[in-house]
Scaffold this active site. Structure first.
Site, short mmCIF file in Angstrom:
data_model
loop_
_atom_site.label_atom_id
_atom_site.label_comp_id
_atom_site.label_asym_id
_atom_site.label_seq_id
_atom_site.Cartn_x
_atom_site.Cartn_y
_atom_site.Cartn_z
N HIS A 131 0.86 -1.18 0.00
CA HIS A 131 0.00 0.00 0.00
C HIS A 131 0.90 1.23 0.00
O HIS A 131 1.83 1.31 0.79
CB HIS A 131 -0.91 -0.01 1.23
CG HIS A 131 -2.05 0.94 1.13
ND1 HIS A 131 -1.88 2.30 1.18
CD2 HIS A 131 -3.38 0.73 0.98
CE1 HIS A 131 -3.06 2.89 1.06
NE2 HIS A 131 -3.99 1.96 0.94
N ARG A 159 -6.47 10.19 -0.07
CA ARG A 159 -6.18 10.68 -1.43
C ARG A 159 -7.46 10.85 -2.23
O ARG A 159 -7.63 11.78 -3.01
CB ARG A 159 -5.24 9.71 -2.15
CG ARG A 159 -3.78 9.91 -1.75
CD ARG A 159 -2.89 8.84 -2.36
NE ARG A 159 -3.07 7.57 -1.71
CZ ARG A 159 -3.06 6.39 -2.33
NH1 ARG A 159 -2.89 6.32 -3.64
NH2 ARG A 159 -3.22 5.28 -1.65
#
Ligand SMILES: Cc1cc2nc3c(=O)[nH]c(=O)nc-3n(C[C@H](O)[C@H](O)[C@H](O)COP(=O)(O)OP(=O)(O)OC[C@H]3O[C@@H](n4cnc5c(N)ncnc54)[C@H](O)[C@@H]3O)c2cc1C
Ligand code: FES
Lengths: 239, 552
Positions: B318, B338
């Protein structure tokens, strides 16, 4: 990995007491990693290791301060003089029900969890919650049948069970709140028409041809289609 | 609180914020992607992999840490196991209680099977509970299962198995509805429409979330339903070996009580493997987002009965694990940060990648920046880049972060970092096992009687899973496997139970000359406890009873 060679910083050791026995551990560990540093191989009391599962409920006080405190072992940094114990399991009541057969009302909550009526507002549950939720307030919301508010206020509950373990009246706030959230999701949340429409579309074969085309497509064509697909903006800026 | 020396870099991040609000990064094309991955993605580090020496996938490259376990020795001596004394006789045995196992158990029972659910820790102590961002389903009018299909295949480097992807995207909307009918609280707009977000590699807003506690919400509801339906379950009882019958069918399992070392024998018409991932193997030394029991047990167990694995040469790192503070090193900073608009920026305050590319691309870009000396070094020597969270409130209005990311605010707040005002320092962390046990759209593996669902299976995500497709696949294939296993168990005629496969396996190891050098597996739990030096005299070692389980 991301490690760069560096001079090891000087480690400062502090005293903690695990079930009454003194150990010296480096400053900056969490309660969980400190237990492991002391040599405990955890079986109970350890799950996600990230503050989401509630497996690691811990009670502690400090050498010079007898006030009991509560936290998640995987998230709380150790402090000098902590007296620690983990709660491996707590026998709290869970009502069995068929969600399809109950109504989202105060009566349902009381029928399944009659102890709700015995809450005398001592607020211990709120003081105990490691997520800092207003447990007593959503218990009083529950008593009034304000299921939506219980769902909202209890949402961040990781079900560690500390509130139930400390309640002098034997309430199980985390299970009552779960019941409320389930009732909210099932009966009170506004319905999503677009979801219903899409499911109907899939069931009637509306998308079969498109999917079949993609499944048969050559790799080259797939690559092209992927590269050229239009992308919906992630967000629109606030003006 | 960040150490003072990071202040200068943080000021550069703040100073470039206004400019970056307008600035967009170009999408990464095919060739650029290939170059980025080859140079920086951990999957492409040759020394990190080796070919398997035994078993159905012999010769295929596999991360060293996984290979060692797949080639491991059985924990049981078949001669010492009494297969005549069956403790539980059921139609369907489900192994593992995360989202996949819980939904498989519910569906198996609903389809008339006598079901037993066994798990290593508590019900729901699983990767599922940690999922924050959300679950994908193409249910908005500008979206379609076909677009979801294309996103998934492209994200997976075009290697995904088409029939599995089709099942995934087709079932997705009904999974969302199923969960809602069980009482999951999805984030919604006042008119009832789902409040959906974008995600890396997804070309539509398709992520259904429950604040940033999506997996917790899904898991606590399913676990409650397992209780309500009175499904039999055993906690702290991991499976240490599958049992077969003399017709070559999987027919049950041996479990061990983690606290007392007692064995339990289960006979089952069908077995569903739902043991999740492998993050706790710390591949290539990476920290992980995974829960304590993510040790690849299901892969090991299935491999030993001859089930084929697929895409074992790829793991998901990740892009944004916490790099600071050290107490939460490697823990997840959800992609939702994000999705909501936070950009990745280097020490100079410059954007270096479109933040919502698929994860393999973004992780590689983060590693590149750090290797090119554009990262920040923490006091403990970790490297990281900035994830500029305060942008979210600028883009979407004050209060958005507090409303959408309570778990993140809480987690960093504990260390006096206010993510509404300060950026987060991040670096890739081991997150997900892209490959796994090969299945068909009903969850059937290559061995009769053995089904698999969830993170332990592979194929649907190709070589890189997209955000929100995992907490989708666990329900899609968990439900399918539960149903199919119940149907299968109704028909199957079991023969005599046997552990012959274990004997054969050990012989194969011996022939390859690796018996001595491989550990006893499945691993069950990582060992983080500091250990005293070995002091046992040989005679003591021999005479001590087995006592508490030696998980090591
Ligand atoms: C922190 C985090 C955040 C994530 N966020 C997202 C997200 O936002 N969206 C998304 O789609 N995906 C996300 N993922 C991925 C996704 O959550 C997981 O891949 C998925 O939930 C796995 O579900 P599962 O049921 O297959 O496995 P798990 O949920 O891991 O469950 C496996 C179960 O099997 C048990 N088990 C293991 N070995 C044995 C054994 N030998 N015997 C018996 N039981 C055993 C385990 O103890 C566990 O209970 C995230 C993952 C993590 C770790
Ligand atoms: S181990 Fe899950 S909350 Fe601490």
């Amino acid at each position: 990995m991301a490690k760069q060679k560096q001079v090891a910083p000087e480690v400062h050791m502090i005293d903690v007491y695990v079930m009454g026995k003194r150990y010296q551990v480096p400053e900056g560990l969490t309660i969980m990693t400190a237990l492991e540093y002391c040599g405990y191989r955890l079986i109970r009391g350890c799950g996600c290791r990230a503050g989401f599962c509630g497996a690691c409920a811990t009670i502690y006080n400090l050498k010079d301060d007898s006030q009991l405190r509560y936290d998640l072992a995987c998230q709380k940094t150790i402090e000098p003089g902590m007296y620690l114990v983990q709660i491996p399991f707590f026998p709290s009541a869970k009502a069995l029900y068929n969600l399809e057969e109950i109504e989202p009302t105060a009566e349902s909550l009381l029928a399944l969890y009659p102890s709700l009526l015995t809450c005398f507002g001592c607020n211990t549950c709120t003081k105990t919650c490691p997520q800092e939720l207003e447990v007593m307030w959503f218990m009083s919301d529950a008593l009034r049948g304000d299921i939506r508010e219980v769902a909202n206020r209890s949402f961040d509950c990781v079900m560690c069970g500390l509130c139930a373990a400390r309640c002098p009246q034997g309430l199980v706030p985390y299970n009552i709140a779960l019941l409320c959230r389930r009732l909210y999701g099932r009966y009170l949340a506004p319905t999503s028409q677009h979801l219903e429409d899409r499911i109907a579309g899939i069931e009637t074969g509306k998308f079969d041809a498109e999917l079949e085309e993609l499944e048969k497509m050559s790799q080259d064509e797939l690559h092209r289609r992927y590269a050229e697909r239009d992308i919906e903006p992630a967000y629109t800026k606030q003006s | 609180m960040y150490p003072a020396y990071m202040g200068e870099s943080i000021r550069k991040v703040e100073a470039s914020r206004e400019r970056r609000l307008e600035e967009t990064r170009p999408r990464v094309g095919d060739q650029e992607k290939a170059a980025l991955l080859t140079e920086f993605h951990p999957d492409f580090i040759k020394e990190g992999m080796r070919e398997l020496l035994v078993g159905p996938n012999r010769g295929e490259p596999t991360p060293n840490e996984v290979a060692a376990l797949l080639e491991g020795n059985s924990r049981v001596n078949p001669d010492k196991i009494n297969l005549g004394k069956v403790d539980h006789d059921v139609d369907v045995l489900v192994i593992g209680c995360g989202g996949a196992g819980a939904s498989a158990a519910l569906l198996a029972q609903e389809n008339g099977a006598k079901t037993l659910l066994v798990t290593k820790l508590r019900l729901g102590d699983a990767n599922t509970v940690g999922a924050q961002a959300g679950t994908q389903a193409a249910d908005r009018s500008n979206d379609s299962p076909a677009i979801h299909y294309l996103d998934t295949i492209g994200g997976g480097r075009f290697d995904n198995i088409p029939e599995l992807v089709e099942a995934l995207v087709r079932d997705a909307p009904s999974v969302i509805k199923w969960l809602e009918e069980l009482g999951v609280n999805w984030d919604k707009n006042p008119d009832g429409s789902m409040h959906e977000l974008s995600g890396g590699g997804a070309s539509r807003l398709r992520l259904h979330s429950a604040r940033d506690y999506t997996g917790l919400e899904e898991m606590r509801v399913l676990r409650d339903e397992v209780h309500n339906r009175c499904i039999d379950y055993l906690e702290f009882s991991p499976v240490i070996e599958l049992v077969m019958d003399d017709k070559g069918q999987v027919a049950g399992a041996i479990l061990v009580n983690l606290e007392t070392n007692e064995l339990t024998l289960v006979r089952a018409g069908a077995v569903i493997m739902a043991t999740g991932g492998a993050g706790r193997l710390h591949i290539q030394g990476f920290p992980t987002t995974n829960h304590y029991g993510a040790t690849a047990d299901g892969l090991v167990l299935a491999y030993r009965v001859g089930a084929e694995l697929i895409f074992m040469d790829t793991m998901q790192y990740h892009p944004t694990g916490a790099a600071y503070p050290v107490q939460i090193l490697g823990q997840l900073v959800t992609e939702k940060v994000r999705t909501l608009g936070a950009q990745l920026v280097n020490a100079e305050g410059e954007q270096f990648i479109m933040s919502l590319e698929p994860r393999d691309v973004v992780a590689s870009a983060n590693i590149r920046e750090c290797r090119h000396m554009k990262g920040i070094t923490t006091p403990t020597g970790e490297l990281g880049v900035w994830l500029d969270s305060p942008m979210i409130d600028l883009l979407r209005g004050e209060g958005t972060i507090a409303r959408e990311l309570p778990a993140m605010v809480r987690q960093f707040g504990r260390y006096n970092i206010d993510i509404t005002k300060e950026p987060m320092l991040v670096y890739p962390t081991l997150h997900y096992q892209n490959g796994g046990i090969k299945i068909d759209p009903d969850g059937a593996t290559t061995i009769p009687g053995l089904f698999a669902a969830g993170e332990c299976m592979g194929g649907v995500h190709g070589r890189n899973r997209l955000i929100g497709n995992s907490t989708l696949d666990i329900f899609v294939f968990g439900r399918r496997a539960g149903k199919a296993a119940a149907r299968y168990a109704r028909e199957v005629k079991l023969g005599a139970l046997t552990l012959d496969h274990v004997g054969k396996w050990q012989a194969e190891l011996k022939e390859a000359g690796i018996t001595e050098s491989r550990p006893a597996t499945p691993l069950l739990l990582p060992n983080y406890a500091r250990q005293p030096d070995d002091y046992l005299a040989d005679y003591a070692r021999k005479t001590l009873s087995s006592g508490q389980i030696k998980v090591a």
